[in-house]
Scaffold this active site. Structure first.
Site, PDB file in Angstrom:
ATOM      1  N   HIS A  59     -18.587  21.864   0.149  1.00 54.27           N
ATOM      2  CA  HIS A  59     -17.485  22.531  -0.539  1.00 54.27           C
ATOM      3  C   HIS A  59     -17.799  22.631  -2.030  1.00 54.27           C
ATOM      4  O   HIS A  59     -18.753  22.013  -2.514  1.00 54.27           O
ATOM      5  CB  HIS A  59     -16.154  21.798  -0.306  1.00 54.27           C
ATOM      6  CG  HIS A  59     -16.145  20.377  -0.717  1.00 54.27           C
ATOM      7  ND1 HIS A  59     -16.077  19.980  -2.022  1.00 54.27           N
ATOM      8  CD2 HIS A  59     -16.211  19.235   0.007  1.00 54.27           C
ATOM      9  CE1 HIS A  59     -16.079  18.673  -2.089  1.00 54.27           C
ATOM     10  NE2 HIS A  59     -16.185  18.180  -0.872  1.00 54.27           N
TER      11      HIS A  59
HETATM   12  P1  TYD Z   1     -13.481  15.940   1.502  1.00 55.67           P
HETATM   13  O1  TYD Z   1     -13.360  16.089   0.032  1.00 55.67           O
HETATM   14  O2  TYD Z   1     -13.636  17.190   2.310  1.00 55.67           O
HETATM   15  O3  TYD Z   1     -14.668  14.922   1.846  1.00 55.67           O
HETATM   16  P2  TYD Z   1     -16.262  15.124   1.948  1.00 55.67           P
HETATM   17  O4  TYD Z   1     -16.617  16.195   1.003  1.00 55.67           O
HETATM   18  O5  TYD Z   1     -16.837  13.807   1.584  1.00 55.67           O
HETATM   19  O6  TYD Z   1     -16.598  15.450   3.363  1.00 55.67           O
HETATM   20  O7  TYD Z   1     -12.236  15.104   2.023  1.00 55.67           O
HETATM   21  C1  TYD Z   1     -12.119  14.691   3.368  1.00 55.67           C
HETATM   22  C2  TYD Z   1     -10.635  14.550   3.694  1.00 55.67           C
HETATM   23  O8  TYD Z   1     -10.058  13.532   2.882  1.00 55.67           O
HETATM   24  C3  TYD Z   1      -9.845  15.819   3.451  1.00 55.67           C
HETATM   25  O9  TYD Z   1      -8.902  15.946   4.523  1.00 55.67           O
HETATM   26  C4  TYD Z   1      -9.089  15.562   2.179  1.00 55.67           C
HETATM   27  C5  TYD Z   1      -8.961  14.047   2.135  1.00 55.67           C
HETATM   28  N1  TYD Z   1      -8.999  13.497   0.766  1.00 55.67           N
HETATM   29  C6  TYD Z   1      -7.857  13.016   0.156  1.00 55.67           C
HETATM   30  O10 TYD Z   1      -6.750  13.038   0.766  1.00 55.67           O
HETATM   31  N2  TYD Z   1      -7.922  12.509  -1.096  1.00 55.67           N
HETATM   32  C7  TYD Z   1      -9.103  12.470  -1.804  1.00 55.67           C
HETATM   33  O11 TYD Z   1      -9.130  11.993  -2.965  1.00 55.67           O
HETATM   34  C8  TYD Z   1     -10.285  12.996  -1.181  1.00 55.67           C
HETATM   35  C9  TYD Z   1     -11.606  12.998  -1.894  1.00 55.67           C
HETATM   36  C10 TYD Z   1     -10.186  13.502   0.108  1.00 55.67           C
END
Ligand code: TYD
Length: 145
Positions: A59
């Site tokens: 992302h």
């Molecule tokens: P995401 O940022 O997509 O994680 P990665 O890039 O490591 O795969 O986040 C994964 C899930 O966690 C998504 O549903 C959003 C949630 N999330 C939060 O609720 N708070 C946060 O601070 C973060 C980073 C993620």
């Protein structure tokens, strides 16, 4: 934004026979622009129990700035500005990678038991994400014009 604006930040390391200590002080204008990183820390999160070899991320962020640290183990960070890709291998607890906004990122090849610490410049906001690469590309290329 260009991947050239991402950079390695060497953090302080207080070494002792009893173990090492590293600290990170937030920067940005509200901290008088002193500190180890160019932004004030609003949120801290960490990735752990990631299965060995797994990939995360995939992302981009519109405005968020981050610092990533492999506090344990290792992983590879791939940054993409829509034109160029740059890879960083992280395996030391006293190096961070500063990620400015508007870069697509992927985290690859987590070692078993690794921990990725993330310091972020803002609270969690789903509206700040580009979840689709084509949306990110359109915005990144639009920004260049
Ligand atoms: P995401 O940022 O997509 O994680 P990665 O890039 O490591 O795969 O986040 C994964 C899930 O966690 C998504 O549903 C959003 C949630 N999330 C939060 O609720 N708070 C946060 O601070 C973060 C980073 C993620």
């Amino acid at each position: 934004m260009s991947v050239e604006q991402a950079r390695v930040i060497e953090l302080p390391k207080i070494g002792a026979p009893q173990g090492n200590l590293t600290f990170i002080e937030g920067g940005g204008e509200e901290n008088g622009s002193v500190g180890h990183i160019p932004f004030a820390i609003k949120r801290v999160y960490y990735l752990y129990d990631v299965p060995g070899g797994e990939t995360r991320g995939g992302h981009g962020h519109k405005t968020l700035e981050q610092l990533l640290v492999a506090v344990s183990g290792s992983f590879t960070l791939v940054l993409d500005d829509g034109r160029e890709r740059r890879r960083f291998f992280l395996n030391r607890s006293y190096y961070g990678i500063y990620i400015p906004p508007m870069l697509w990122r992927e985290l690859e090849d987590f070692s078993t038991g690794s921990v990725c610490l993330v310091l972020a410049s803002a609270h969690y906001d789903e509206d700040d994400y580009y979840r689709r690469y084509d949306d990110f590309l359109r915005a990144a290329r639009g920004e260049e014009r």
